[in-house]
Design an enzyme around this catalytic site. Sequence first.
Site, PDB file in Angstrom:
ATOM      1  N   ASN A   7       0.859  -1.184   0.000  1.00  0.00           N
ATOM      2  CA  ASN A   7       0.000   0.000   0.000  1.00  0.00           C
ATOM      3  C   ASN A   7       0.903   1.245   0.000  1.00  0.00           C
ATOM      4  O   ASN A   7       1.672   1.467   0.935  1.00  0.00           O
ATOM      5  CB  ASN A   7      -0.887  -0.030   1.257  1.00  0.00           C
ATOM      6  CG  ASN A   7      -1.824   1.155   1.324  1.00  0.00           C
ATOM      7  OD1 ASN A   7      -1.436   2.274   1.010  1.00  0.00           O
ATOM      8  ND2 ASN A   7      -3.046   0.921   1.747  1.00  0.00           N
ATOM      9  N   HIS A  10       0.991   6.190   1.747  1.00  0.00           N
ATOM     10  CA  HIS A  10       1.785   7.132   2.536  1.00  0.00           C
ATOM     11  C   HIS A  10       2.945   7.740   1.768  1.00  0.00           C
ATOM     12  O   HIS A  10       3.546   8.711   2.223  1.00  0.00           O
ATOM     13  CB  HIS A  10       2.225   6.480   3.846  1.00  0.00           C
ATOM     14  CG  HIS A  10       1.053   6.244   4.753  1.00  0.00           C
ATOM     15  ND1 HIS A  10       0.138   7.227   5.027  1.00  0.00           N
ATOM     16  CD2 HIS A  10       0.610   5.133   5.393  1.00  0.00           C
ATOM     17  CE1 HIS A  10      -0.818   6.741   5.812  1.00  0.00           C
ATOM     18  NE2 HIS A  10      -0.552   5.467   6.039  1.00  0.00           N
ATOM     19  N   HIS A  47      -5.664   3.732  -1.856  1.00  0.00           N
ATOM     20  CA  HIS A  47      -6.999   4.061  -1.341  1.00  0.00           C
ATOM     21  C   HIS A  47      -7.332   5.472  -1.817  1.00  0.00           C
ATOM     22  O   HIS A  47      -6.661   6.429  -1.418  1.00  0.00           O
ATOM     23  CB  HIS A  47      -6.956   3.989   0.194  1.00  0.00           C
ATOM     24  CG  HIS A  47      -8.266   4.249   0.867  1.00  0.00           C
ATOM     25  ND1 HIS A  47      -8.436   4.121   2.224  1.00  0.00           N
ATOM     26  CD2 HIS A  47      -9.473   4.626   0.386  1.00  0.00           C
ATOM     27  CE1 HIS A  47      -9.691   4.408   2.550  1.00  0.00           C
ATOM     28  NE2 HIS A  47     -10.342   4.724   1.445  1.00  0.00           N
ATOM     29  N   ARG A  49      -9.453   8.212  -1.191  1.00  0.00           N
ATOM     30  CA  ARG A  49     -10.391   8.677  -0.163  1.00  0.00           C
ATOM     31  C   ARG A  49     -11.196   9.856  -0.690  1.00  0.00           C
ATOM     32  O   ARG A  49     -10.724  10.620  -1.535  1.00  0.00           O
ATOM     33  CB  ARG A  49      -9.623   9.111   1.102  1.00  0.00           C
ATOM     34  CG  ARG A  49      -8.885   7.970   1.792  1.00  0.00           C
ATOM     35  CD  ARG A  49      -8.253   8.466   3.082  1.00  0.00           C
ATOM     36  NE  ARG A  49      -9.271   8.694   4.082  1.00  0.00           N
ATOM     37  CZ  ARG A  49      -9.499   7.898   5.138  1.00  0.00           C
ATOM     38  NH1 ARG A  49      -8.758   6.832   5.333  1.00  0.00           N
ATOM     39  NH2 ARG A  49     -10.453   8.174   5.987  1.00  0.00           N
ATOM     40  N   ARG A  53      -6.858  12.923   0.663  1.00  0.00           N
ATOM     41  CA  ARG A  53      -5.766  13.382   1.520  1.00  0.00           C
ATOM     42  C   ARG A  53      -4.404  12.845   1.075  1.00  0.00           C
ATOM     43  O   ARG A  53      -3.381  13.402   1.439  1.00  0.00           O
ATOM     44  CB  ARG A  53      -6.032  13.000   2.979  1.00  0.00           C
ATOM     45  CG  ARG A  53      -5.948  11.531   3.246  1.00  0.00           C
ATOM     46  CD  ARG A  53      -6.050  11.240   4.719  1.00  0.00           C
ATOM     47  NE  ARG A  53      -7.358  11.568   5.253  1.00  0.00           N
ATOM     48  CZ  ARG A  53      -7.840  11.046   6.378  1.00  0.00           C
ATOM     49  NH1 ARG A  53      -7.095  10.208   7.082  1.00  0.00           N
ATOM     50  NH2 ARG A  53      -9.039  11.342   6.806  1.00  0.00           N
ATOM     51  N   GLU A  74      -8.733   0.530  -2.986  1.00  0.00           N
ATOM     52  CA  GLU A  74      -9.629   0.582  -1.823  1.00  0.00           C
ATOM     53  C   GLU A  74     -10.546   1.791  -1.974  1.00  0.00           C
ATOM     54  O   GLU A  74     -10.088   2.872  -2.378  1.00  0.00           O
ATOM     55  CB  GLU A  74      -8.825   0.756  -0.537  1.00  0.00           C
ATOM     56  CG  GLU A  74      -7.938  -0.418  -0.216  1.00  0.00           C
ATOM     57  CD  GLU A  74      -7.114  -0.151   1.039  1.00  0.00           C
ATOM     58  OE1 GLU A  74      -7.242   0.935   1.639  1.00  0.00           O
ATOM     59  OE2 GLU A  74      -6.328  -1.015   1.401  1.00  0.00           O
ATOM     60  N   THR A 105      -8.020   3.824   8.100  1.00  0.00           N
ATOM     61  CA  THR A 105      -9.248   3.051   8.196  1.00  0.00           C
ATOM     62  C   THR A 105      -9.301   2.344   9.543  1.00  0.00           C
ATOM     63  O   THR A 105      -8.455   1.513   9.845  1.00  0.00           O
ATOM     64  CB  THR A 105      -9.304   2.007   7.060  1.00  0.00           C
ATOM     65  OG1 THR A 105      -8.925   2.656   5.852  1.00  0.00           O
ATOM     66  CG2 THR A 105     -10.684   1.430   6.918  1.00  0.00           C
ATOM     67  N   GLU A 155     -11.012  -9.129   3.167  1.00  0.00           N
ATOM     68  CA  GLU A 155      -9.726  -8.779   3.759  1.00  0.00           C
ATOM     69  C   GLU A 155      -9.976  -8.650   5.250  1.00  0.00           C
ATOM     70  O   GLU A 155     -10.774  -7.808   5.686  1.00  0.00           O
ATOM     71  CB  GLU A 155      -9.176  -7.468   3.185  1.00  0.00           C
ATOM     72  CG  GLU A 155      -7.844  -7.092   3.847  1.00  0.00           C
ATOM     73  CD  GLU A 155      -7.132  -5.918   3.196  1.00  0.00           C
ATOM     74  OE1 GLU A 155      -7.282  -5.727   1.969  1.00  0.00           O
ATOM     75  OE2 GLU A 155      -6.423  -5.203   3.929  1.00  0.00           O
ATOM     76  N   HIS A 196      -3.635  -4.347   7.791  1.00  0.00           N
ATOM     77  CA  HIS A 196      -3.728  -3.213   8.708  1.00  0.00           C
ATOM     78  C   HIS A 196      -2.832  -3.434   9.927  1.00  0.00           C
ATOM     79  O   HIS A 196      -3.034  -4.373  10.693  1.00  0.00           O
ATOM     80  CB  HIS A 196      -5.159  -2.944   9.185  1.00  0.00           C
ATOM     81  CG  HIS A 196      -5.316  -1.540   9.681  1.00  0.00           C
ATOM     82  ND1 HIS A 196      -5.743  -0.501   8.896  1.00  0.00           N
ATOM     83  CD2 HIS A 196      -5.013  -0.998  10.881  1.00  0.00           C
ATOM     84  CE1 HIS A 196      -5.731   0.612   9.591  1.00  0.00           C
ATOM     85  NE2 HIS A 196      -5.286   0.338  10.795  1.00  0.00           N
TER      86      HIS A 196
HETATM   87  N1  PXP Z   1      -5.798  -2.826   4.230  1.00  0.00           N
HETATM   88  C1  PXP Z   1      -6.746  -1.854   4.300  1.00  0.00           C
HETATM   89  C2  PXP Z   1      -8.134  -2.178   3.876  1.00  0.00           C
HETATM   90  C3  PXP Z   1      -6.413  -0.561   4.750  1.00  0.00           C
HETATM   91  O1  PXP Z   1      -7.372   0.400   4.805  1.00  0.00           O
HETATM   92  C4  PXP Z   1      -5.076  -0.287   5.115  1.00  0.00           C
HETATM   93  C5  PXP Z   1      -4.718   1.084   5.599  1.00  0.00           C
HETATM   94  O2  PXP Z   1      -4.785   1.993   4.567  1.00  0.00           O
HETATM   95  C6  PXP Z   1      -4.130  -1.312   4.988  1.00  0.00           C
HETATM   96  C7  PXP Z   1      -4.519  -2.572   4.567  1.00  0.00           C
HETATM   97  C8  PXP Z   1      -2.686  -1.088   5.294  1.00  0.00           C
HETATM   98  O3  PXP Z   1      -2.514  -0.777   6.628  1.00  0.00           O
HETATM   99  P1  PXP Z   1      -1.093  -0.334   7.165  1.00  0.00           P
HETATM  100  O4  PXP Z   1      -0.760   0.973   6.510  1.00  0.00           O
HETATM  101  O5  PXP Z   1      -1.290  -0.231   8.630  1.00  0.00           O
HETATM  102  O6  PXP Z   1      -0.120  -1.400   6.748  1.00  0.00           O
END
Ligand code: PXP
Length: 246
Positions: A7, A10, A47, A49, A53, A74, A105, A155, A196
């Site tokens: 992901n 960030h 994602h 949003r 952001r 996402e 999330t 998930e 997550h």
């Molecule tokens: N899966 C989903 C559905 C999420 O919303 C997120 C956070 O954006 C992640 C995985 C990844 O989480 P993390 O950034 O804590 O690894």
Amino acid sequence: MLKLGVNVDHVATLREARFRGTGHGEPDPVAIALQCEQAGAHGITIHLREDRRHILDKDVHAMRRAIRSRLNLELANTPEIVEIALAARPDIVCLVPENREEITTEGGLDVAAQTESLQTLSTRFKQAGIEVSLFIDPDILQVEASARVGAQFIELHTGAFAEAARLGGPIDRELGRLTAASQRAHALGLQVNAGHGLNYSNLHLLHRVPHLIELNIGHSIVSRAVSVGIQKAVEEMLVLMAGYQG
Ligand code: PXP
């Protein structure tokens, strides 16, 4: 083999911290996604949003064009974002709840409370050739509702597990919930992803959960990249400064 979806939200968070509103800037999440693929990632997750952001609409389209692995988009069930997702044609969408105040999330989707609308949405995506995943807490009722909705994947939200691991809390109980949810999903023909809060310290514990196909990991990988890469970045800047004559 357990697959990794990175992901890169960030990466965009860092870009937006300096360049918000300019339509350009670094770091570029697409360029970083290509490096993730080179390193062996099996997929890229972003994602989009409602508040934009981090990931912007243009990132979704550019990502779709650039990456060769699977694109997992996402999104929350809101009309505007759903239309963007249908047009962008990711390989898979993961439906998540979204709340403007949250930092990330926070909880899973309450599938049981919105079976009908999620069924309609899921059918739209599937008819467009896009697979559907639902981000849910490790709760048997939510797993069963996800099967009724017609999703191909769930998930499992690993946030509570990650918090237990971080704080020395009830890890066995959380692993038990994840295991039970995964077993029930598997029995119902659902494919199981998880994500997550997964990081370099807690990951090994997740090996105890059966039937997992893919893990979606973001923050810890981006954060590790900064930690292991900062030395080189400083060294390169010092080289540029070295010729200064005063
Ligand atoms: N899966 C989903 C559905 C999420 O919303 C997120 C956070 O954006 C992640 C995985 C990844 O989480 P993390 O950034 O804590 O690894």
